[in-house]
Design a protein around this motif. Structure first.
Motif, mmCIF file in Angstrom:
data_model
loop_
_atom_site.group_PDB
_atom_site.id
_atom_site.type_symbol
_atom_site.label_atom_id
_atom_site.label_comp_id
_atom_site.label_asym_id
_atom_site.label_seq_id
_atom_site.Cartn_x
_atom_site.Cartn_y
_atom_site.Cartn_z
ATOM 1 N N ALA A 17 0.840 -1.207 0.000
ATOM 2 C CA ALA A 17 0.000 0.000 0.000
ATOM 3 C C ALA A 17 0.869 1.248 0.000
ATOM 4 O O ALA A 17 0.563 2.227 -0.693
ATOM 5 N N TYR A 18 1.959 1.221 0.749
ATOM 6 C CA TYR A 18 2.882 2.365 0.769
ATOM 7 C C TYR A 18 3.525 2.566 -0.605
ATOM 8 O O TYR A 18 3.581 3.686 -1.104
ATOM 9 N N ASP A 19 3.993 1.486 -1.197
ATOM 10 C CA ASP A 19 4.604 1.588 -2.526
ATOM 11 C C ASP A 19 3.611 2.142 -3.548
ATOM 12 O O ASP A 19 3.967 2.991 -4.370
ATOM 13 N N ASP A 20 2.362 1.698 -3.481
ATOM 14 C CA ASP A 20 1.332 2.216 -4.377
ATOM 15 C C ASP A 20 1.090 3.707 -4.141
ATOM 16 O O ASP A 20 0.920 4.474 -5.082
ATOM 17 N N ALA A 21 1.082 4.110 -2.877
ATOM 18 C CA ALA A 21 0.862 5.520 -2.543
ATOM 19 C C ALA A 21 2.017 6.390 -3.043
ATOM 20 O O ALA A 21 1.789 7.484 -3.569
ATOM 21 N N VAL A 22 3.238 5.902 -2.899
ATOM 22 C CA VAL A 22 4.407 6.649 -3.390
ATOM 23 C C VAL A 22 4.336 6.784 -4.909
ATOM 24 O O VAL A 22 4.567 7.866 -5.464
ATOM 25 N N THR A 23 4.000 5.703 -5.583
ATOM 26 C CA THR A 23 3.896 5.732 -7.044
ATOM 27 C C THR A 23 2.812 6.713 -7.489
ATOM 28 O O THR A 23 3.016 7.497 -8.420
ATOM 29 N N ALA A 24 1.671 6.712 -6.823
ATOM 30 C CA ALA A 24 0.577 7.632 -7.167
ATOM 31 C C ALA A 24 1.010 9.080 -6.933
ATOM 32 O O ALA A 24 0.735 9.959 -7.767
ATOM 33 N N PHE A 25 1.678 9.332 -5.832
ATOM 34 C CA PHE A 25 2.160 10.686 -5.547
ATOM 35 C C PHE A 25 3.140 11.144 -6.614
ATOM 36 O O PHE A 25 3.042 12.263 -7.133
ATOM 37 N N GLU A 26 4.088 10.298 -6.951
ATOM 38 C CA GLU A 26 5.092 10.667 -7.964
ATOM 39 C C GLU A 26 4.442 10.909 -9.322
ATOM 40 O O GLU A 26 4.824 11.819 -10.047
ATOM 41 N N TYR A 27 3.465 10.103 -9.660
ATOM 42 C CA TYR A 27 2.769 10.280 -10.939
ATOM 43 C C TYR A 27 2.038 11.625 -10.959
ATOM 44 O O TYR A 27 2.100 12.371 -11.944
ATOM 45 N N ALA A 28 1.349 11.938 -9.868
ATOM 46 C CA ALA A 28 0.647 13.227 -9.778
ATOM 47 C C ALA A 28 1.628 14.390 -9.851
ATOM 48 O O ALA A 28 1.377 15.378 -10.545
ATOM 49 N N ARG A 29 2.727 14.281 -9.148
ATOM 50 C CA ARG A 29 3.733 15.350 -9.162
ATOM 51 C C ARG A 29 4.294 15.546 -10.567
ATOM 52 O O ARG A 29 4.431 16.668 -11.052
ATOM 53 N N ARG A 30 4.565 14.459 -11.248
ATOM 54 C CA ARG A 30 5.104 14.556 -12.609
ATOM 55 C C ARG A 30 4.069 15.106 -13.584
ATOM 56 O O ARG A 30 4.411 15.863 -14.494
ATOM 57 N N ALA A 31 2.806 14.755 -13.389
ATOM 58 C CA ALA A 31 1.751 15.327 -14.236
ATOM 59 C C ALA A 31 1.665 16.836 -14.008
ATOM 60 O O ALA A 31 1.475 17.605 -14.956
ATOM 61 N N GLY A 32 1.815 17.259 -12.770
ATOM 62 C CA GLY A 32 1.849 18.689 -12.473
ATOM 63 C C GLY A 32 3.014 19.377 -13.152
ATOM 64 O O GLY A 32 2.877 20.489 -13.681
ATOM 65 N N ASN A 33 4.166 18.723 -13.165
ATOM 66 C CA ASN A 33 5.342 19.279 -13.860
ATOM 67 C C ASN A 33 5.101 19.360 -15.360
ATOM 68 O O ASN A 33 5.530 20.317 -16.016
ATOM 69 N N LEU A 34 4.428 18.354 -15.913
ATOM 70 C CA LEU A 34 4.089 18.392 -17.342
ATOM 71 C C LEU A 34 3.208 19.593 -17.664
ATOM 72 O O LEU A 34 3.390 20.246 -18.696
ATOM 73 N N LEU A 35 2.260 19.884 -16.795
ATOM 74 C CA LEU A 35 1.397 21.044 -17.003
ATOM 75 C C LEU A 35 2.209 22.336 -16.999
ATOM 76 O O LEU A 35 1.951 23.239 -17.791
ATOM 77 N N LYS A 36 3.172 22.407 -16.111
ATOM 78 C CA LYS A 36 4.038 23.590 -16.052
ATOM 79 C C LYS A 36 4.811 23.753 -17.361
ATOM 80 O O LYS A 36 4.883 24.848 -17.926
ATOM 81 N N ASP A 37 5.373 22.664 -17.852
ATOM 82 C CA ASP A 37 6.110 22.702 -19.123
ATOM 83 C C ASP A 37 5.186 23.084 -20.280
ATOM 84 O O ASP A 37 5.543 23.887 -21.136
ATOM 85 N N TYR A 38 3.989 22.515 -20.291
ATOM 86 C CA TYR A 38 3.034 22.802 -21.355
ATOM 87 C C TYR A 38 2.627 24.280 -21.319
ATOM 88 O O TYR A 38 2.518 24.925 -22.366
ATOM 89 N N THR A 39 2.422 24.800 -20.123
ATOM 90 C CA THR A 39 2.086 26.220 -19.984
ATOM 91 C C THR A 39 3.171 27.090 -20.607
ATOM 92 O O THR A 39 2.872 28.050 -21.332
ATOM 93 N N GLY A 40 4.416 26.756 -20.342
ATOM 94 C CA GLY A 40 5.530 27.509 -20.927
ATOM 95 C C GLY A 40 5.522 27.447 -22.449
ATOM 96 O O GLY A 40 5.778 28.453 -23.125
ATOM 97 N N ARG A 41 5.210 26.281 -22.997
ATOM 98 C CA ARG A 41 5.166 26.145 -24.456
ATOM 99 C C ARG A 41 4.025 26.967 -25.048
ATOM 100 O O ARG A 41 4.189 27.638 -26.069
ATOM 101 N N VAL A 42 2.862 26.953 -24.396
ATOM 102 C CA VAL A 42 1.734 27.746 -24.880
ATOM 103 C C VAL A 42 2.059 29.238 -24.769
ATOM 104 O O VAL A 42 1.735 30.018 -25.671
#
Length: 156
Positions: free
Chosen positions: A115-140
């Motif tokens: 359960a901890y490993d799943d939670a860490v993976t979910a957190f990292e995925y969300a954080r990386r998706a947030g970073n992708l949005l930041k990069d996309y904003t810069g491109r737009v």
């Protein structure tokens, strides 16, 4: 559905749904889809398109702040639950010697560790998706600057 409960307290989203790995992944996937929109498809961009796209990505980015916060809370609660389970297992197996006690603790806490490993993976995925949005904003924003220059200077 993987949920983390600490002292009968469940994390919930503003709509009342339980925060779990699947919901974190779902929100992050929505953000990822926005952030991977093709910008080099040769389409002509207008100021209205730039404004609309920045608004859409801004809404996703604002939501992702909350998603990442909940994902981090979810991860911390999973870590706490894992540590409590380990402490309980160590106490229950205190009569065993070193390697046997370690093995017993690992075997007794596999569900909490998963359960901890799943939670860490979910957190990292969300954080990386947030970073992708930041990069996309810069491109737009870069496209917006090019559109602005084109409209200001005309097509030479």
């Amino acid at each position: 559905m993987t949920t983390v409960e600490t002292q009968d307290e469940l994390l919930t989203w503003p709509n009342g749904a339980v925060v779990d790995v699947e919901s974190i992944h779902g929100y992050a996937e929505d953000a990822r889809r926005v952030a991977i929109s093709p910008l080099d498809d040769g389409a002509i961009r207008t100021p209205d398109w730039v404004i609309s796209e920045l608004q859409a990505v801004s809404e996703q980015a604002a939501r992702m702040v909350h998603v990442i916060l909940k994902a981090e809370e979810f991860k911390r609660k999973a870590a706490t639950r894992l540590e409590r389970a380990r402490a309980t297992a160590r106490r229950a197996n205190a009569d065993l010697v070193g390697a046997q006690q370690s093995a017993a603790v690992v075997l007794a806490t596999t569900a909490e560790k998963d359960a901890y490993d799943d939670a860490v993976t979910a957190f990292e995925y969300a954080r990386r998706a947030g970073n992708l949005l930041k990069d996309y904003t810069g491109r737009v924003q870069s496209i917006g600057k090019q559109v602005e220059l084109t409209y200001r200077n005309g097509s030479l």
